[in-house]
Design a protein around this motif. Structure first.
Motif, PDB file in Angstrom:
ATOM      1  N   UNK A 287       0.909  -1.433  -0.175  1.00 14.36           N
ATOM      2  CA  UNK A 287      -0.029  -0.045   0.017  1.00 14.36           C
ATOM      3  C   UNK A 287       0.731   1.022   0.128  1.00 14.36           C
ATOM      4  N   UNK A 288       2.202   1.274   0.735  1.00 16.52           N
ATOM      5  CA  UNK A 288       2.875   2.477   0.732  1.00 16.52           C
ATOM      6  C   UNK A 288       3.552   2.754  -0.829  1.00 16.52           C
ATOM      7  N   UNK A 289       3.781   1.554  -1.430  1.00 17.56           N
ATOM      8  CA  UNK A 289       4.314   1.581  -2.711  1.00 17.56           C
ATOM      9  C   UNK A 289       3.519   2.251  -3.742  1.00 17.56           C
ATOM     10  N   UNK A 290       2.107   1.818  -3.496  1.00 19.40           N
ATOM     11  CA  UNK A 290       0.841   2.282  -4.270  1.00 19.40           C
ATOM     12  C   UNK A 290       0.761   3.805  -3.907  1.00 19.40           C
ATOM     13  N   UNK A 291       1.020   4.286  -2.989  1.00 18.84           N
ATOM     14  CA  UNK A 291       0.645   5.682  -2.408  1.00 18.84           C
ATOM     15  C   UNK A 291       1.947   6.469  -2.981  1.00 18.84           C
ATOM     16  N   UNK A 292       3.166   6.002  -3.101  1.00 19.40           N
ATOM     17  CA  UNK A 292       4.332   6.622  -3.615  1.00 19.40           C
ATOM     18  C   UNK A 292       4.038   6.657  -5.178  1.00 19.40           C
ATOM     19  N   UNK A 293       3.364   5.727  -5.781  1.00 24.75           N
ATOM     20  CA  UNK A 293       3.250   5.988  -7.228  1.00 24.75           C
ATOM     21  C   UNK A 293       2.305   7.231  -7.518  1.00 24.75           C
ATOM     22  N   UNK A 294       1.217   7.272  -6.713  1.00 24.87           N
ATOM     23  CA  UNK A 294       0.322   8.300  -6.556  1.00 24.87           C
ATOM     24  C   UNK A 294       0.872   9.820  -6.358  1.00 24.87           C
ATOM     25  N   UNK A 295       1.848   9.780  -5.523  1.00 28.45           N
ATOM     26  CA  UNK A 295       2.824  10.924  -5.455  1.00 28.45           C
ATOM     27  C   UNK A 295       3.438  11.190  -6.478  1.00 28.45           C
ATOM     28  N   UNK A 296       4.106  10.319  -7.237  1.00 30.26           N
ATOM     29  CA  UNK A 296       4.846  10.686  -8.479  1.00 30.26           C
ATOM     30  C   UNK A 296       4.063  11.114  -9.610  1.00 30.26           C
ATOM     31  N   UNK A 297       2.801  10.626  -9.586  1.00 28.38           N
ATOM     32  CA  UNK A 297       2.008  10.941 -10.658  1.00 28.38           C
ATOM     33  C   UNK A 297       1.409  12.631 -10.369  1.00 28.38           C
TER      34      UNK A 297
END
Length: 460
Positions: A287-297
């Motif tokens: 879940x942390x990695x998915x949130x990090x992807x959202x931040x980068x986008x």
């Protein structure tokens, strides 16, 4: 005086350079150059006493270095969450400057030098960023949750190590007790042979055979005492106790409840699915990695921020008056080109999330296998314990009958010694079965991810 100070100067901040080995294959023997922290002999010799397995486990959870390392990891992740959350607040910066300036004159006239100084205050506040800050906070929050869950699993591992080492101590002590009983029984046999030999009712060969059996039992008992010392050393290591401190375990072991035959394996697997901290930690990391992807986008979109500045300027020159400046504005930052950095970060975070989810699926399979094996181990240990009890009763009656026949003169010494050997093996099997039963329950609880019932008592 100055010469003496200069002569002593190198020794203030630098230690003597260690001598290097003169050639390959030479040992370096200057170990005494390392700083040594002496420990009080009284502290090393003090006996540490525990009155329950819960107290021993609590000591291990409190004193083990890996427990401390896991706790420090949690504190670090919590601090990183505070860092991420601070992005929601404005940044206020204060400055105090001093400037000396002089303009160049092309006409040859004299230009005075100006000395400016004064404080200034700057404010920066991000108003909108398409959710980049919120995604960054979510990513760090899930990292903290993963650290908390990994800490739980590390503590569960410590509990399992302590219980395994303690049950090994119990098994070693039971083996020594069985060997001591066997030694006492063979000593009684040897005395009986001696008595019959003096009465002319036994042969010299019977005496030698009885003496050899007694010597073998004595050696086995000494070996069991060595095994106890090694098992206690492993328990001290698992509990975080110095090897030089005597350990006193002052309680009676309470056997665990018998596993109900109606307990289904599917129920235990569902319990492990919900309780295993390491499995949930992988899910939190994904879940942390998915949130990090959202931040980068989100960082690829424009961001709107408020900027304000105010300052007061003074001059050292008396003829100039102080001045005050201020500014307020809104900035729109539009990322136009970054070489694909943010897109690559989003793609890497998405792949990390998929990888962690795959690891969670693999871990789920390993959890199911561990629970299944532990479940069958408990069932087998219970059945083994019941069968060994029947074997011990039969061997005990057989040994008593063989002794009675020998003392009555109608049985042979070999029959008696054989019956005593069978009884000794039955005692050892009973002790091992009890230990295996306790250890099997411990492995099942560890596989299920159950938290121990620790009562925080005073330090021993």
């Amino acid at each position: 005086m100055l010469c003496a100070s200069l002569a002593l100067w190198p020794s203030w901040g630098y230690a003597a350079t260690p001598e290097l080995p003169a050639r390959p294959g030479t040992f370096w023997l200057q170990i005494d150059t390392l700083p040594v922290q002496p420990q009080s002999p009284a502290a090393r010799a003090a006996t540490v006493r525990f009155d329950s397995l819960a107290a021993l486990t609590e000591h291990a959870l409190r004193e083990r270095p890996d427990s401390r390392a896991a706790w420090l990891g949690i504190q670090a992740e919590a601090a990183r969450l505070d860092v991420a959350s601070a992005a929601n607040w404005p940044t206020l910066t204060g400055q105090l400057s001093f400037t000396q300036s002089r303009a160049l004159s092309s006409s040859g006239a004299s230009v005075p030098t100006l000395h400016r100084y004064g404080p200034s205050l700057g404010l920066a506040y991000v108003l909108y960023d398409f959710g980049a800050r919120a995604a960054s906070i979510d990513a760090q929050r899930y990292q903290l949750i993963a650290a908390l869950l990994n800490n739980n699993r590390a503590l569960q591992d410590t509990v399992a190590e302590v219980e395994t080492a303690y049950f090994a101590v119990l098994a070693a002590r039971a083996q020594r007790a069985a060997q001591a009983e066997q030694e006492a029984a063979l000593r009684a046999s040897f005395d009986a042979v001696e008595l019959r030999l003096r009465g002319g009712l036994a042969a010299r060969a019977d005496q030698l055979r009885a003496r050899a059996a007694l010597s073998e039992a004595t050696l086995a008992r000494q070996l069991a005492e060595r095994d106890i010392a090694k098992a206690e050393a492993m328990l001290k290591q698992a509990a975080g106790i110095e090897q030089t401190r005597p350990l006193l375990l002052d309680w009676e072991t309470t056997p665990p409840p018998v596993l109900d035959s109606a307990t289904l394996l599917a129920e235990l697997l569902a319990e492990a699915e919900q309780q295993r901290p390491d499995l949930r930690a992988l899910q939190a990391a994904a879940a942390s990695a998915r949130a990090e992807a959202e931040r980068a986008r989100a960082a690829r979109w424009p961001s709107l921020s408020l900027a304000a500045n105010s300052g007061r300027t003074f001059f050292l020159e008396d003829e100039r008056s102080p001045s005050t400046t201020y500014s307020v504005g809104v900035n729109l930052s539009v990322p136009l080109f970054d070489g694909g950095r943010l897109a690559a970060q989003a793609r890497a975070a998405e792949r990390d999330a998929e990888r962690l989810q795959a690891e969670a699926d693999g871990q789920r399979s390993q959890v199911s296998l561990a629970v299944t094996e532990a479940y069958h181990d408990v069932r087998h240990a219970q059945a083994q314990r019941e069968g060994v009890a029947v074997q011990f009763d039969s061997a005990s009656e057989s040994a008593q009958a063989a002794e009675a026949r020998y003392r009555a003169g109608i049985g042979s010494l070999l029959e008696w010694l054989t019956a005593q050997a069978d009884l000794a093996r039955a005692r050892q099997a009973q002790a091992q079965a009890d230990s295996d039963w306790l250890a099997a329950f411990s492995r099942l609880n560890h596989a299920l991810g159950r938290l121990p019932a620790i009562t925080y008592e005073r330090n021993p």
